[in-house]
Motif scaffolding. Sequence first.
Motif, short mmCIF file in Angstrom:
data_model
loop_
_atom_site.label_atom_id
_atom_site.label_comp_id
_atom_site.label_asym_id
_atom_site.label_seq_id
_atom_site.Cartn_x
_atom_site.Cartn_y
_atom_site.Cartn_z
N ASN A 38 0.86 -1.18 0.00
CA ASN A 38 0.00 0.00 0.00
C ASN A 38 0.90 1.23 0.00
N VAL A 39 0.53 2.23 -0.76
CA VAL A 39 1.33 3.45 -0.88
C VAL A 39 0.48 4.64 -0.42
N TYR A 40 1.10 5.48 0.43
CA TYR A 40 0.40 6.64 0.98
C TYR A 40 1.07 7.94 0.54
N LEU A 41 0.24 8.92 0.22
CA LEU A 41 0.70 10.30 0.03
C LEU A 41 0.27 11.06 1.26
N GLY A 42 1.24 11.43 2.11
CA GLY A 42 0.87 12.00 3.40
C GLY A 42 0.12 10.96 4.19
N GLN A 43 -1.11 11.28 4.64
CA GLN A 43 -1.92 10.33 5.37
C GLN A 43 -2.97 9.67 4.47
N ASP A 44 -2.97 10.01 3.19
CA ASP A 44 -3.98 9.51 2.27
C ASP A 44 -3.46 8.34 1.45
N ARG A 85 -5.63 -1.37 -6.59
CA ARG A 85 -6.47 -0.21 -6.88
C ARG A 85 -5.71 1.08 -6.61
N THR A 86 -6.00 2.11 -7.40
CA THR A 86 -5.35 3.41 -7.24
C THR A 86 -6.40 4.51 -7.11
N ARG A 87 -5.98 5.62 -6.49
CA ARG A 87 -6.81 6.82 -6.44
C ARG A 87 -6.16 7.85 -7.36
N GLU A 88 -6.84 8.17 -8.43
CA GLU A 88 -6.28 9.05 -9.44
C GLU A 88 -6.34 10.50 -8.97
N LEU A 89 -5.32 11.28 -9.37
CA LEU A 89 -5.26 12.70 -9.04
C LEU A 89 -5.65 13.53 -10.25
N LYS A 90 -6.19 14.72 -10.00
CA LYS A 90 -6.45 15.67 -11.07
C LYS A 90 -5.99 17.05 -10.64
N TRP A 91 -5.87 17.96 -11.60
CA TRP A 91 -5.41 19.32 -11.36
C TRP A 91 -6.61 20.24 -11.20
N GLU A 92 -6.74 20.82 -10.01
CA GLU A 92 -7.83 21.74 -9.72
C GLU A 92 -7.32 23.17 -9.86
N PRO A 93 -7.76 23.90 -10.91
CA PRO A 93 -7.24 25.26 -11.14
C PRO A 93 -7.50 26.19 -9.96
N ASP A 94 -6.51 27.06 -9.68
CA ASP A 94 -6.61 28.05 -8.61
C ASP A 94 -5.74 29.24 -8.99
N SER A 95 -6.38 30.33 -9.38
CA SER A 95 -5.64 31.50 -9.86
C SER A 95 -4.80 32.14 -8.77
N ASP A 104 -11.77 11.10 -6.53
CA ASP A 104 -12.92 10.44 -5.91
C ASP A 104 -13.67 11.32 -4.92
N ASN A 105 -12.94 12.20 -4.17
CA ASN A 105 -13.65 13.03 -3.19
C ASN A 105 -13.28 14.51 -3.24
N GLY A 106 -12.37 14.89 -4.17
CA GLY A 106 -12.02 16.30 -4.33
C GLY A 106 -11.12 16.87 -3.25
N SER A 107 -10.62 16.02 -2.35
CA SER A 107 -9.76 16.52 -1.27
C SER A 107 -8.37 16.84 -1.80
N THR A 108 -7.76 17.87 -1.22
CA THR A 108 -6.42 18.29 -1.65
C THR A 108 -5.38 17.27 -1.21
N VAL A 109 -4.46 16.96 -2.11
CA VAL A 109 -3.38 16.02 -1.80
C VAL A 109 -2.37 16.72 -0.91
N ASN A 110 -2.02 16.06 0.19
CA ASN A 110 -1.06 16.63 1.13
C ASN A 110 0.33 16.07 0.84
N ILE A 111 1.10 16.83 0.07
CA ILE A 111 2.47 16.42 -0.27
C ILE A 111 3.39 16.79 0.88
N THR A 112 4.13 15.81 1.40
CA THR A 112 4.99 16.06 2.56
C THR A 112 6.48 15.88 2.26
#
Length: 370
Positions: A138-144, A151-161, A174-182
Amino acid sequence: MRDGLMQVEEVFGEINDHSLASVMDEFFNAWQDLANDADSMTARINLVERSETLANTFNSTANGLNTIRETLNIELKNIMDQINEYATQIADLNSQISRSYTRGQDPNTLLDQRDVLINNLSEIAGIRVEEQSTGKVNVYLGQDILVEDDRTRELKWEPDSDRGKAGGDMVFIDNGSTVNITGGTAYGKIEVRDSIVPDAMGELDEVANFIMNRVNELHVQGIAKDGTTGNYFWSSESTGALDMALDTVILDNPEKIAVSTESDTGDNALANTIFNVQFEESLNNNESNVGDYYRGIVARIGAMTQQAETQYEASVSALEQSNAWREHYSGVSLDEEMAEMIALQRTFQASAKYLNMVDDLLAAVISIAN
């Protein structure tokens, strides 16, 4: 982070003769030159030219910082695509490795392939890995969770000016939560984009706004050579370093520059006052003048760059030591492998000689018997 700081340091360009600090000095000195010859059109034209140079330098410095953020956003989006690709491949290898164990097959090649992917993913995103008894990880990004079994959880780019041009955040689809890169490369880029560059831009704006607001505050009280009053020196629409510009009235007609508050000719009191603006301790809680404050910005960025360089070198050293210990325990020694190959070769040669000798003895016995 080190690389980003070096880019920020380069944008400020304080190692050449056309640095922002030197251009600011030339701007204020042009006011002193005008004060020394209050009615001179040449001195007014020189002031306009020095002011344009100052505005252009602020503009280009701010543009440089914005370009760094834009580049980092593009790089982070590419890293996100890499994370998705590595995660998909790791999940697929998880499935293959688990089937190999179930069938009693040796999955060493698959395990090596997965290790390479995990190392690559760790370098860019600072992941955490948990091994399972089934051979999967199992692979975690931060606590996620990023990869769970196959199975994988795919990431997408959410624009933010607010993150600058092409800005955005990595989020889970899957849930729109921000990825916590540590950790990893992505963490360093995010720190530069979201903290270091905005802080530098804010301080740069503070210097530009002080110069524009203070000079305008004094200049509107003055009398121009043509007798008009209430003229802005800097454009009233300018709100920071990026759009700092001379007022078009001054740009089109240097006679609109005010030198005095008493008359349209002869007196130079206002020009002297504006020249002395550079010595007013109005920044950093009224503890620094504009020159010292700006030099403090450059010094802080330089210190951060040096600290990052030191940490980078220490990290490289620690990584090399860790890799050496890993190779010591699990790696292959070419010298040892060569020695074992030579030993096997000698054993084979000895066995061949022994068998040849047995053949010769048998042939001799058969010959005697006949």
